[in-house]
Design an enzyme around this catalytic site. Structure first.
Site, mmCIF file in Angstrom:
data_model
loop_
_atom_site.group_PDB
_atom_site.id
_atom_site.type_symbol
_atom_site.label_atom_id
_atom_site.label_comp_id
_atom_site.label_asym_id
_atom_site.label_seq_id
_atom_site.Cartn_x
_atom_site.Cartn_y
_atom_site.Cartn_z
ATOM 1 N N GLU A 1 6.186 -5.184 8.213
ATOM 2 C CA GLU A 1 5.441 -4.100 8.869
ATOM 3 C C GLU A 1 5.892 -3.761 10.286
ATOM 4 O OE1 GLU A 1 3.076 -5.489 5.466
ATOM 5 O OE2 GLU A 1 4.083 -6.547 7.078
ATOM 6 N N GLY B 1 0.555 -5.004 1.008
ATOM 7 C CA GLY B 1 -0.685 -5.017 0.232
ATOM 8 C C GLY B 1 -0.598 -5.832 -1.045
ATOM 9 N N ASP C 1 -0.699 -7.086 7.949
ATOM 10 C CA ASP C 1 -2.167 -7.094 7.795
ATOM 11 C C ASP C 1 -2.584 -7.827 6.516
ATOM 12 O OD1 ASP C 1 -1.130 -4.993 6.212
ATOM 13 O OD2 ASP C 1 -2.986 -3.857 6.341
ATOM 14 N N GLY D 1 0.838 -1.199 0.000
ATOM 15 C CA GLY D 1 0.000 0.000 0.000
ATOM 16 C C GLY D 1 0.873 1.249 0.000
#
Length: 359
Positions: free
Chosen positions: A142, A119, A150, A71
């Site tokens: 992350e 992402g 995530d 992302g």
């Protein structure tokens, strides 16, 4: 940030032969994903799912360097700081897309050639097929930016062999090339110079089933010449990984690594000590809870965690240190694992009430 002209869309959505083909088209920014891309991909996937003449989805990245590096974190960080709704919307719509891919009715093939992180993992891992090449680099890094792995990381990571997923989640360890497949992230491995032919053969299928697609991918994998006989890079360390990372607290994992004392264990320890202590504790609990949850339950939990990170300090500090100022010297708050209370953790995991993620 790479500026896009109207002639250069961020994502290409094309019907070719039997397939809907999605091409992530921001090569200058390693195909990092924006809210607008999530929206376009989601609505197009939903249309293709209903069309009888589309029987297969292929997703790939432009430019050859990356499938997708994840992302657009700097944009999310700026929006979060400014309390803009974008930060909430992006995670919400990203996770809804991840779920749509995880429940997709037609064969879904992700060509994860090049860098595949964050992402980028979310829009590939939940599909039926993930094809790695010798240039694939997989990581969920992350915890280094005060976040957590995530996009369904709490679902797929604890389901990898032994405690491999816990190592990947907490340290951001990078798997490369055939190890991406040997570690259970990719379903297939194909030499990168065969990707164009592979895609052609997939597009030539007449209303393919998952079995037809698997046959084509298996054939290409069998023809692969690269590193086939090489043992999995972490194979010799799996005993250490399984023993050290099976503890139920971060403090105990650290103690296990110290007591093990092998060069590999001490290297992981050194890496873990650089990570956000809050992220480490959130991530370990995410893995433990996610191991027995369904994909939608995990994504609901992760949406809560994403909002907790946006309310906190470490995410903004991590983005500053790693991506903005690039001094690689984040000052985490709290700075020590023992300063992170159960109360803080429970607050991160608690329901957002009417703001919870819904499918």
């Amino acid at each position: 940030m790479s500026k896009h002209t109207d002639s250069e869309p961020e994502v290409l959505l094309e019907r070719k032969g039997c397939a809907g083909v999605v091409t992530l088209n921001r090569p200058k920014s390693l195909n990092s994903l924006t809210l607008s891309m999530f929206r376009q991909i989601y609505s197009q996937l939903k249309k293709w799912e209903q069309e009888p003449e589309t029987s297969l989805i292929i997703i790939k990245g432009a430019g050859g360097k990356a499938f997708s590096a994840g992302g657009d974190i700097k944009v999310i960080s700026e929006a979060g700081k400014a309390k803009q709704k974008l930060a909430q919307d992006l995670f919400r719509e990203e996770y809804i897309l991840n779920y749509a891919i995880g429940t997709y009715q037609k064969p879904y093939v992700a060509l994860i050639h090049g860098i595949t992180m964050g992402g980028g993992v979310g829009i590939s891992i939940h599909g039926h097929f993930r094809v790695a090449t010798e240039k694939t680099v997989f990581a969920m890094p992350e915890t280094a930016i005060g976040f957590f792995p995530d996009v369904g990381g709490g679902y797929f990571l604890p389901r990898l062999p032994g405690k491999l997923g816990y190592l990947l989640a907490l340290t951001g360890f990078r798997l490369k090339g055939i190890d991406v497949q040997k570690g259970g992230i990719a379903t297939h491995f194909v030499d990168s110079d065969k990707l164009t032919m592979l895609e052609k053969d997939l597009l030539a299928l007449k209303s393919p089933s998952k079995e037809n697609v698997a046959e084509v991918l298996d054939t290409y994998q069998m023809k692969s010449k690269i590193d086939q006989d090489k043992p999995f890079i972490l194979e010799e360390h799996m005993d250490v990984i399984n023993r050290c990372f099976s503890a139920s607290t971060m403090e105990q994992i650290i103690q296990n690594l110290q007591e093990d004392g092998s060069p590999f264990a001490l290297e992981q320890l050194k890496i873990i000590k650089k990570m956000s202590p809050s992220s480490l504790k959130i991530t370990l609990r995410q893995m433990m809870e996610g191991s027995s949850k369904s994909l939608p339950e995990v994504l609901i939990m992760e949406y809560r965690l994403s909002q907790a990170c946006l309310r906190g300090f470490d995410f903004y500090e991590g983005v500053r240190a790693i991506l903005v100022d690039k001094d690689q010297n984040p000052k985490w708050k709290p700075a020590k694992l023992e300063e992170i209370t159960d109360e803080f953790l429970n607050d991160c995991f608690k329901s957002l009430g009417s703001d919870d993620l819904k499918f």
